[in-house]
Design a protein around this motif. Structure first.
Motif, PDB file in Angstrom:
ATOM      1  N   VAL A  43       0.841  -1.197   0.000  1.00 17.62           N
ATOM      2  CA  VAL A  43       0.000   0.000   0.000  1.00 17.62           C
ATOM      3  C   VAL A  43       0.881   1.253   0.000  1.00 17.62           C
ATOM      4  CG1 VAL A  43      -1.707   1.314   1.324  1.00 17.62           C
ATOM      5  CG2 VAL A  43      -1.887  -1.168   1.164  1.00 17.62           C
ATOM      6  N   GLY A  44       0.509   2.210  -0.815  1.00 15.62           N
ATOM      7  CA  GLY A  44       1.230   3.478  -0.853  1.00 15.62           C
ATOM      8  C   GLY A  44       2.244   3.581  -1.962  1.00 15.62           C
ATOM      9  N   SER A  45       2.554   2.442  -2.600  1.00 19.21           N
ATOM     10  CA  SER A  45       3.521   2.481  -3.709  1.00 19.21           C
ATOM     11  C   SER A  45       3.048   1.568  -4.832  1.00 19.21           C
ATOM     12  CB  SER A  45       4.923   2.085  -3.217  1.00 19.21           C
ATOM     13  OG  SER A  45       4.887   0.839  -2.547  1.00 19.21           O
ATOM     14  N   GLU A  46       3.175   0.260  -4.635  1.00 14.02           N
ATOM     15  CA  GLU A  46       2.805  -0.689  -5.683  1.00 14.02           C
ATOM     16  C   GLU A  46       1.318  -0.649  -6.009  1.00 14.02           C
ATOM     17  OE1 GLU A  46       6.117  -4.237  -5.088  1.00 14.02           O
ATOM     18  OE2 GLU A  46       4.146  -4.443  -4.156  1.00 14.02           O
ATOM     19  N   ASP A  47       0.488  -0.526  -4.979  1.00 16.86           N
ATOM     20  CA  ASP A  47      -0.960  -0.599  -5.199  1.00 16.86           C
ATOM     21  C   ASP A  47      -1.459   0.473  -6.154  1.00 16.86           C
ATOM     22  OD1 ASP A  47      -0.377   1.321  -3.174  1.00 16.86           O
ATOM     23  OD2 ASP A  47      -2.470   1.273  -2.526  1.00 16.86           O
ATOM     24  N   LYS A  48      -0.861   1.656  -6.098  1.00 14.02           N
ATOM     25  CA  LYS A  48      -1.290   2.753  -6.974  1.00 14.02           C
ATOM     26  C   LYS A  48      -1.065   2.397  -8.451  1.00 14.02           C
ATOM     27  CE  LYS A  48      -0.262   6.347  -3.547  1.00 14.02           C
ATOM     28  NZ  LYS A  48       0.579   7.536  -3.245  1.00 14.02           N
ATOM     29  N   VAL A  49       0.065   1.790  -8.724  1.00 14.71           N
ATOM     30  CA  VAL A  49       0.404   1.432 -10.103  1.00 14.71           C
ATOM     31  C   VAL A  49      -0.496   0.307 -10.603  1.00 14.71           C
ATOM     32  CG1 VAL A  49       2.213   0.526 -11.617  1.00 14.71           C
ATOM     33  CG2 VAL A  49       2.784   2.207  -9.850  1.00 14.71           C
ATOM     34  N   PHE A  50      -0.696  -0.709  -9.791  1.00 18.79           N
ATOM     35  CA  PHE A  50      -1.528  -1.839 -10.216  1.00 18.79           C
ATOM     36  C   PHE A  50      -2.998  -1.439 -10.361  1.00 18.79           C
ATOM     37  CE2 PHE A  50       1.937  -4.594  -8.293  1.00 18.79           C
ATOM     38  CZ  PHE A  50       2.449  -4.941  -9.531  1.00 18.79           C
ATOM     39  N   LYS A  51      -3.443  -0.545  -9.503  1.00 22.06           N
ATOM     40  CA  LYS A  51      -4.827  -0.076  -9.632  1.00 22.06           C
ATOM     41  C   LYS A  51      -5.000   0.706 -10.930  1.00 22.06           C
ATOM     42  CE  LYS A  51      -8.509   2.308  -7.128  1.00 22.06           C
ATOM     43  NZ  LYS A  51      -8.870   3.071  -5.914  1.00 22.06           N
ATOM     44  N   LYS A  52      -3.990   1.504 -11.269  1.00 22.34           N
ATOM     45  CA  LYS A  52      -4.040   2.268 -12.509  1.00 22.34           C
ATOM     46  C   LYS A  52      -4.037   1.341 -13.721  1.00 22.34           C
ATOM     47  CE  LYS A  52      -1.700   6.092 -14.893  1.00 22.34           C
ATOM     48  NZ  LYS A  52      -0.528   7.012 -14.848  1.00 22.34           N
ATOM     49  N   LEU A  53      -3.248   0.278 -13.656  1.00 22.24           N
ATOM     50  CA  LEU A  53      -3.235  -0.703 -14.743  1.00 22.24           C
ATOM     51  C   LEU A  53      -4.610  -1.360 -14.896  1.00 22.24           C
ATOM     52  CD1 LEU A  53       0.229  -2.444 -14.237  1.00 22.24           C
ATOM     53  CD2 LEU A  53      -0.488  -1.122 -16.224  1.00 22.24           C
ATOM     54  N   ALA A  54      -5.238  -1.665 -13.772  1.00 22.83           N
ATOM     55  CA  ALA A  54      -6.572  -2.276 -13.813  1.00 22.83           C
ATOM     56  C   ALA A  54      -7.583  -1.335 -14.455  1.00 22.83           C
ATOM     57  CB  ALA A  54      -7.023  -2.649 -12.401  1.00 22.83           C
ATOM     58  N   GLU A  55      -7.425  -0.052 -14.217  1.00 22.49           N
ATOM     59  CA  GLU A  55      -8.310   0.936 -14.843  1.00 22.49           C
ATOM     60  C   GLU A  55      -8.103   0.958 -16.355  1.00 22.49           C
ATOM     61  OE1 GLU A  55      -7.239   4.441 -12.723  1.00 22.49           O
ATOM     62  OE2 GLU A  55      -8.458   3.935 -10.948  1.00 22.49           O
ATOM     63  N   GLY A  56      -6.888   0.665 -16.782  1.00 22.64           N
ATOM     64  CA  GLY A  56      -6.609   0.590 -18.214  1.00 22.64           C
ATOM     65  C   GLY A  56      -7.366  -0.561 -18.860  1.00 22.64           C
ATOM     66  N   PHE A  57      -7.525  -1.654 -18.120  1.00 23.53           N
ATOM     67  CA  PHE A  57      -8.310  -2.787 -18.634  1.00 23.53           C
ATOM     68  C   PHE A  57      -9.774  -2.363 -18.811  1.00 23.53           C
ATOM     69  CE2 PHE A  57     -11.039  -6.490 -17.884  1.00 23.53           C
ATOM     70  CZ  PHE A  57     -10.562  -7.365 -18.856  1.00 23.53           C
ATOM     71  N   GLU A  58     -10.289  -1.592 -17.874  1.00 26.39           N
ATOM     72  CA  GLU A  58     -11.674  -1.126 -17.971  1.00 26.39           C
ATOM     73  C   GLU A  58     -11.880  -0.231 -19.193  1.00 26.39           C
ATOM     74  OE1 GLU A  58     -13.380  -0.896 -13.446  1.00 26.39           O
ATOM     75  OE2 GLU A  58     -11.967   0.663 -14.058  1.00 26.39           O
ATOM     76  N   LYS A  59     -10.883   0.569 -19.514  1.00 29.16           N
ATOM     77  CA  LYS A  59     -10.985   1.427 -20.700  1.00 29.16           C
ATOM     78  C   LYS A  59     -11.016   0.578 -21.975  1.00 29.16           C
ATOM     79  CE  LYS A  59      -8.691   5.402 -18.567  1.00 29.16           C
ATOM     80  NZ  LYS A  59      -7.479   6.269 -18.568  1.00 29.16           N
TER      81      LYS A  59
END
Length: 422
Positions: free
Chosen positions: A47-63
């Motif tokens: 939390v606070g580092s890796e999670d931000k990047v992986f969450k952003k990648l997951a949002e890319g899948f939604e797009k």
């Protein structure tokens, strides 16, 4: 393999599939080739580092798939294994996709909680994956996960402190003691923080003395052989002679703060710790962070192979979208992003040619380390081997037992856990 558990797991898996357990959200379907519905993903990253990047990648899948809703849930790493098991066994609340530590994958597969991925969209360009990364994803001739990141360990050091003391990165344990003494004499600081509450950090010492936890090929326990005793003695000596300081509780936070604030000159860690390390006051200039191979023991220089896989729950209501999500999150581009922003090592060969990976000094350093890392036993009980070892490792470091007694107690525990093993 414990056949009784496997048979029970098969019945459980069939029951799960029949009741279509999994995400509580609506079932998705391809329809005319378009994915839809919800994919719940349990991410176990920091939390606070890796999670931000992986969450952003997951949002890319939604797009890319606008009719799919990815429900992102960050589950603390230390809780995730048992939480997933409990949810899968109950048939309620398990995610569609879980970020599984490599040792958990054969365990989950043995219990029947994971969907086989052979022939699915999740395994796109399967030959591109590193062979050592694929090893932990296979169980009884089937593939149950896709490798997302691979890692190993090295020794992190404070370059300015090393310059002050006039020392270089230690090549072996004798060097480590010498370097630590010079650092203490010149700066007043302790040389190494040795994490005392997590046996994963003990493995480099075990391998360095030529030992291992078990030998899966011969189904024999090896932790209590002379090499294991020597490893326990080695870590005990580091604490006793002042080379290292340790803590038996909250070891991660204490270790990270001690290193980031300059209270110690070294720690043993992996690429997953780089992003957090660079937030420390000692590393506002990231060039102050040095990384070298873990110091060799009397027999070898070795570090454990680790990493994380993405696995799909057997009871998922939305398998098609889950397979596609796993493929997206383990794609070359997604792995390159993780390498560039988090210094995490890709599991795809072609990802190492991407600019993000090429430009990462940490990825460049750890790639050859990973290639020679010691594979852990990919058996269902592999993850369970750590708790008995943790208890005895901590007791040794805190003076509650001897190396000989610790090795014997760990071996006895392993033989109770691994039925019919020598």
């Amino acid at each position: 393999m414990r056949r009784g558990i496997t048979a029970t797991a098969l019945v459980a898996a069939l029951a799960l599939a029949a009741t279509a357990c999994g995400s509580d959200d609506e079932t998705g379907s391809k329809g005319s080739g378009e994915l839809s519905g919800t994919v719940t993903w349990w991410d176990t990253s920091s939390v606070g580092s890796e999670d931000k990047v992986f969450k952003k990648l997951a949002e890319g899948f939604e797009k890319k798939h606008p009719k799919v809703d990815v429900k992102y849930v960050n589950v603390p790493f230390g809780e995730a294994q048992n939480k997933f098991k409990n949810a899968a066994q109950a048939g309620d609340g398990a995610p569609d996709v879980i970020r599984s530590e490599v040792a958990w994958t054969p365990d989950f597969a043995n219990l029947g909680y994971l969907a086989p991925l052979d022939g699915t969209a999740a395994l796109k360009n399967q030959d591109d994956f590193l062979k050592q990364a694929v090893a932990s994803t296979e169980y009884e001739d089937k593939t149950y996960a896709v490798p997302q990141v691979i890692d190993s360990m090295g020794i992190f050091y404070n370059k300015k402190m090393f310059e002050q003391a006039g020392v270089e990165a230690p090549a072996d344990l004798a060097d480590l003691k010498t370097v630590a003494k010079k650092i203490k004499d010149k700066t007043g600081k302790t040389g190494l923080y040795l994490r005392g509450d997590d046996p994963y950090y003990f493995l480099s010492f075990l391998y360095g003395e030529g030992g291992d936890m078990v030998d899966a090929g011969s189904k024999s326990v090896t932790i209590d052989k002379p090499e294991g005793v020597k490893a326990f003695k080695a870590v005990k000596e580091l604490v006793d002679d002042g080379t290292a300081k340790t803590d038996a509780s909250d070891g991660w936070e204490n270790m990270m703060q001690a290193f980031k604030n300059g209270d110690v000159a070294m720690m043993i860690n992996g690429p997953w710790a780089v992003a957090d390390t660079l937030t420390g006051s000692e590393f506002t200039d990231k060039d102050n962070l040095g990384v070298a191979p873990v110091p060799a023991g009397s027999a070898a220089q070795g570090a454990p192979q680790g990493g994380h896989n993405l696995a799909v729950y057997a009871g998922s209501k939305n398998l098609d979208a889950s397979y596609a999500f796993v493929e997206y999150m383990t794609s070359v581009d997604s792995q390159a992003t993780a390498a560039g922003e988090l210094n995490l090592l890709p599991t795809r060969t072609s990802a190492y040619a991407k600019k993000e990976a090429v430009d990462s000094e940490i990825v460049g350093f750890f790639k050859p380390v990973v290639e020679t890392a010691v594979e852990r036993p990919w058996i269902p009980e592999g993850g369970s081997l750590f708790e008995p070892l943790r208890i005895e490792y901590t007791k040794v470091l805190t003076g509650q037992t001897t190396p000989e007694k610790a090795a014997k107690a760990t071996g006895d525990s392993y033989r109770k856990l691994l039925k019919d093993w020598k």
